[in-house]
Design a protein around this motif. Structure first.
Motif, PDB file in Angstrom:
ATOM      1  N   TRP A 115       4.990  -2.192 -10.195  1.00 46.59           N
ATOM      2  CA  TRP A 115       5.218  -0.922  -9.510  1.00 46.59           C
ATOM      3  C   TRP A 115       5.860   0.118 -10.428  1.00 46.59           C
ATOM      4  O   TRP A 115       5.587   1.314 -10.301  1.00 46.59           O
ATOM      5  N   TYR A 138       2.233   5.472  -7.436  1.00 47.75           N
ATOM      6  CA  TYR A 138       1.089   5.704  -8.327  1.00 47.75           C
ATOM      7  C   TYR A 138       0.415   7.038  -8.016  1.00 47.75           C
ATOM      8  O   TYR A 138      -0.116   7.695  -8.921  1.00 47.75           O
ATOM      9  N   GLY A 139       0.436   7.436  -6.748  1.00 52.20           N
ATOM     10  CA  GLY A 139      -0.166   8.717  -6.381  1.00 52.20           C
ATOM     11  C   GLY A 139       0.557   9.893  -7.015  1.00 52.20           C
ATOM     12  O   GLY A 139      -0.066  10.787  -7.599  1.00 52.20           O
ATOM     13  N   SER A 148       0.080   9.822 -10.774  1.00 52.68           N
ATOM     14  CA  SER A 148      -1.277  10.234 -11.160  1.00 52.68           C
ATOM     15  C   SER A 148      -1.422  11.747 -11.180  1.00 52.68           C
ATOM     16  O   SER A 148      -2.125  12.307 -12.036  1.00 52.68           O
ATOM     17  N   GLY A 174       0.972   3.110  -3.365  1.00 52.79           N
ATOM     18  CA  GLY A 174       0.219   4.341  -3.125  1.00 52.79           C
ATOM     19  C   GLY A 174       1.057   5.576  -3.384  1.00 52.79           C
ATOM     20  O   GLY A 174       0.598   6.529  -4.026  1.00 52.79           O
ATOM     21  N   THR A 175       2.297   5.559  -2.907  1.00 49.50           N
ATOM     22  CA  THR A 175       3.185   6.707  -3.106  1.00 49.50           C
ATOM     23  C   THR A 175       3.554   6.875  -4.571  1.00 49.50           C
ATOM     24  O   THR A 175       3.438   7.970  -5.139  1.00 49.50           O
ATOM     25  N   ALA A 214       0.828  -1.209   0.000  1.00 47.89           N
ATOM     26  CA  ALA A 214       0.000   0.000   0.000  1.00 47.89           C
ATOM     27  C   ALA A 214       0.862   1.259   0.000  1.00 47.89           C
ATOM     28  O   ALA A 214       0.597   2.214  -0.743  1.00 47.89           O
ATOM     29  N   ILE A 215       1.915   1.250   0.817  1.00 47.89           N
ATOM     30  CA  ILE A 215       2.808   2.415   0.864  1.00 47.89           C
ATOM     31  C   ILE A 215       3.585   2.545  -0.441  1.00 47.89           C
ATOM     32  O   ILE A 215       3.689   3.646  -1.013  1.00 47.89           O
ATOM     33  N   SER A 226      10.046   4.832  -2.384  1.00 51.12           N
ATOM     34  CA  SER A 226       8.883   4.391  -1.609  1.00 51.12           C
ATOM     35  C   SER A 226       8.945   2.918  -1.190  1.00 51.12           C
ATOM     36  O   SER A 226       8.529   2.584  -0.075  1.00 51.12           O
TER      37      SER A 226
END
Length: 297
Positions: free
Chosen positions: A189, A36-37, A40, A33-34, A29-30, A69
């Motif tokens: 990733w 791809y966030g 994005s 999330g980092t 998730a970290i 990340s």
């Protein structure tokens, strides 16, 4: 006899014995999330973010955060699972045992064979190669610079290899399956890097994923034989990523295919050699392998 696909028989305390899958979920998730966030923001809201931060490139601070990340996630998860002792043990895995130092010239030798295979293989199959204009000292200097340019080397060190590979080995009791899954998730990733044109890659994404899968399976044998020493993965990744930087070959789809077959062959060879030599490759599992320094005191 070879024990690459056998679990460690050394008793360990909870949570090392059977860690919860929630730790792997947290790590992923970290990491995702980092990465791809951040990606994005630049892909879907460029008019908002670019005026503030500038165009995204590999040395951009936000790109570096994204690339780091997995290691950030790995270290956080390491601390939550084993506290300060596990965190200290993770960093201690950067220091090889004296008995394992012979792996350094072996990895360097394999890397030379790798680079030579890509160069002469390209010539053999009619794949264009750069003109060799660098002297040997210049190649060495560019190789050193590439260690700093390849931010993802350290970015993934404590995550994909330091945490995920040994965590999966503990769950699956098999280094090959664990290496394939680790490489696949690593490849998934990096997907944003292939979607953001400013990264300027000329490679094929699916080839890169299978390359990573084959490379990490190969590295898993060395990882287990050296009781989880992270330095050797760092050294190997850096050296194999340097060949194209010193103009020995172009990193293009044709070369990616050759690299895939090189690491598949290398994994088969190292498996056979370890079996014939009866090398102890007991699976290193997480967090047990980063806590062994404390048990040895």
């Amino acid at each position: 006899m070879i024990t690459a696909n056998q679990p460690s028989l050394r008793p360990v305390a909870s949570p090392a014995a059977n860690p919860s899958n929630k730790y792997m979920v947290l790590f992923l998730a970290i990491s995702f999330g980092t990465c791809y966030g951040i990606a994005s923001l630049f892909m879907f809201f460029p008019d908002f973010i670019v005026p503030i931060t500038g165009e995204l490139h590999l040395m951009h601070p936000l790109a570096i955060v994204a690339l780091y990340s997995p290691s950030i996630a790995g270290l956080i998860t390491c601390y939550l699972m084993g506290g300060k002792d596990a965190l200290k043990g993770m960093f201690l895995k950067l220091v090889p045992r004296k008995k394992d130092l012979f792996w350094i010239p072996i990895i360097i030798g394999i890397s030379i064979v790798f680079a030579s295979s890509m160069h002469f293989g390209s010539l053999l199959f009619g794949i264009p190669v750069p003109e060799l204009t660098y002297s040997v000292p210049e190649m060495i200097w560019l190789g050193i610079l590439n260690l700093f340019k390849e931010t993802g080397l350290i970015g993934g060190l404590f995550g994909w290899i330091g945490f995920l590979l040994p965590f999966l080995q503990g769950k699956l009791k098999n280094n090959v399956a664990s290496g394939l899954i680790t490489g696949f998730l690593f490849g998934l990733w990096v997907l944003p890097g292939y979607l953001i044109s400013s990264f300027g890659t000329s490679t094929t994404y699916i080839y890169y994923v299978v390359q990573l899968m084959a490379f990490i399976v190969f590295q898993s044998y060395i990882f287990n034989a050296t009781r989880g020493t992270l330095l050797f993965y760092l050294l190997a990744f850096w050296l194999v990523a340097t060949g194209s930087q010193i103009d020995l070959y172009y990193f293009n789809p044709q070369v990616q295919i050759m690299q895939f077959f090189f690491f598949v062959t290398s994994a088969i060879i190292i498996h056979i050699v370890f079996k014939l030599k009866k090398v102890d490759t007991t699976l290193q599992t997480f967090p047990a392998y980063v806590l062994e320094w404390k048990e040895a005191k």
